[in-house]
Scaffold this active site. Structure first.
Site, short mmCIF file in Angstrom:
data_model
loop_
_atom_site.label_atom_id
_atom_site.label_comp_id
_atom_site.label_asym_id
_atom_site.label_seq_id
_atom_site.Cartn_x
_atom_site.Cartn_y
_atom_site.Cartn_z
N CYS A 21 48.77 0.57 59.29
CA CYS A 21 48.04 1.81 59.73
C CYS A 21 47.42 2.44 58.37
CB CYS A 21 49.02 2.82 59.99
SG CYS A 21 48.01 4.71 60.39
N CYS A 60 40.97 6.06 61.70
CA CYS A 60 41.73 4.75 61.72
C CYS A 60 41.20 4.01 60.40
CB CYS A 60 41.55 3.87 63.05
SG CYS A 60 42.43 2.36 62.98
#
Length: 282
Positions: A217, A81
């Site tokens: 993201c 991430c």
């Protein structure tokens, strides 16, 4: 149970300090923490744990002290991430655990990530691998896309600006399970004029596996940048990617991928773990 709350361009996380790896986290407990009405609310959980104290990271403990144990909002675990890396790093710096102006390595399930601190934080992400065409279906409309591996799976679909703004991402896009057996983050990206200092520009929306549509993201921005550079016929380039929650800058080449953007810790507090556990079993 102590916690902090942070975000990177609107991609938000519950941060759980657990240096010795003693917290009994479960998928149901994580999902309850991330519940936006009955928990704290977040796109995911970052457990701050020493590499030596976690079986997924102990092999890298000699070179990198901290492991980013990342969990999606539904309680599933993820390999990488990019926004989470930067928020995790900001937490470490504000907690006095790393140099707030220095560099250090951070262990993730996708490998060791070098981090450079500053007003914005730069993470050396896994080099994106562009590999095959596929498609995603949203509201009975098929979108052709390009699969990209950034340590986790992505599908980047090119759209125009009106289509991007009108997409209804209330549920997961339908994808090919043969290509993405573990699911995939789906990015929709539209072209725009590149700002000064950038080679290319994209505006992006994303549906993250395990979390739904998010404001941002980081690894998805890297995937979008890699596809943009690839389709432009360039070997390397700097791509500005605007997401719903702000702006990220990605520099990608055959040998590295640098993700730069803001990361903010907004709160510290205590969570009633017993109340969360009651939610799990209610």
């Amino acid at each position: 149970m102590r916690f902090a709350k942070g975000h990177g361009t609107g991609n938000d996380f519950v941060i759980l300090p657990d240096p010795d790896g003693t917290l009994p986290l479960t998928p149901a407990f994580v999902a309850a923490l991330c519940d936006r009405r009955r928990g704290i609310g977040a796109d995911g959980v970052l457990r701050v744990v020493r590499s030596a104290a976690h079986p997924d990271a102990e092999a890298s403990a000699a070179g990198a002290e901290w492991f980013m144990d990342y969990w999606n909002a539904d309680g599933s675990q993820s390999e990488m991430c990019g926004n989470g890396v930067r928020v995790y790093a900001r937490y470490l710096a504000e907690a006095g655990l790393v140099d707030p102006e220095g560099t250090f390595d951070l262990v993730t399930r996708a490998g060791v990530v070098p981090v450079t601190m500053g007003e914005e934080i730069t993470a050396g992400m896994p080099v994106p691998r562009v590999y095959v065409s596929s498609s995603a279906t949203v509201s009975s409309t098929d979108f052709t896309g390009t699969a990209v591996d950034v340590g986790n799976p992505h599908l980047v679909c090119a759209v125009d600006m009106p289509t991007l703004e009108g997409l209804e991402l209330l549920k997961a896009p339908e994808i090919d399970p043969l290509i993405f057996p573990a699911g995939v983050n789906v990015e929709f990206a539209a072209v725009g004029p590149a700002p000064d200092g950038a080679d290319l520009y994209r505006r992006m929306r994303v549906y993250e596996r395990g979390s739904g549509e998010t404001q941002s993201c980081g690894s998805g921005a890297c995937a979008v940048a890699a596809v943009a550079v690839h389709h432009a016929g360039l070997e390397s380039g700097t791509v500005v990617v605007d997401v719903l929650g702000g702006r990220l800058t990605v520099t990608v080449s055959p040998t590295e991928c640098l993700l730069r953007g803001p990361a903010v810790i907004v709160a510290h507090g205590d969570v009633d773990a017993q109340a969360v556990r009651q939610l799990v079993f209610s």
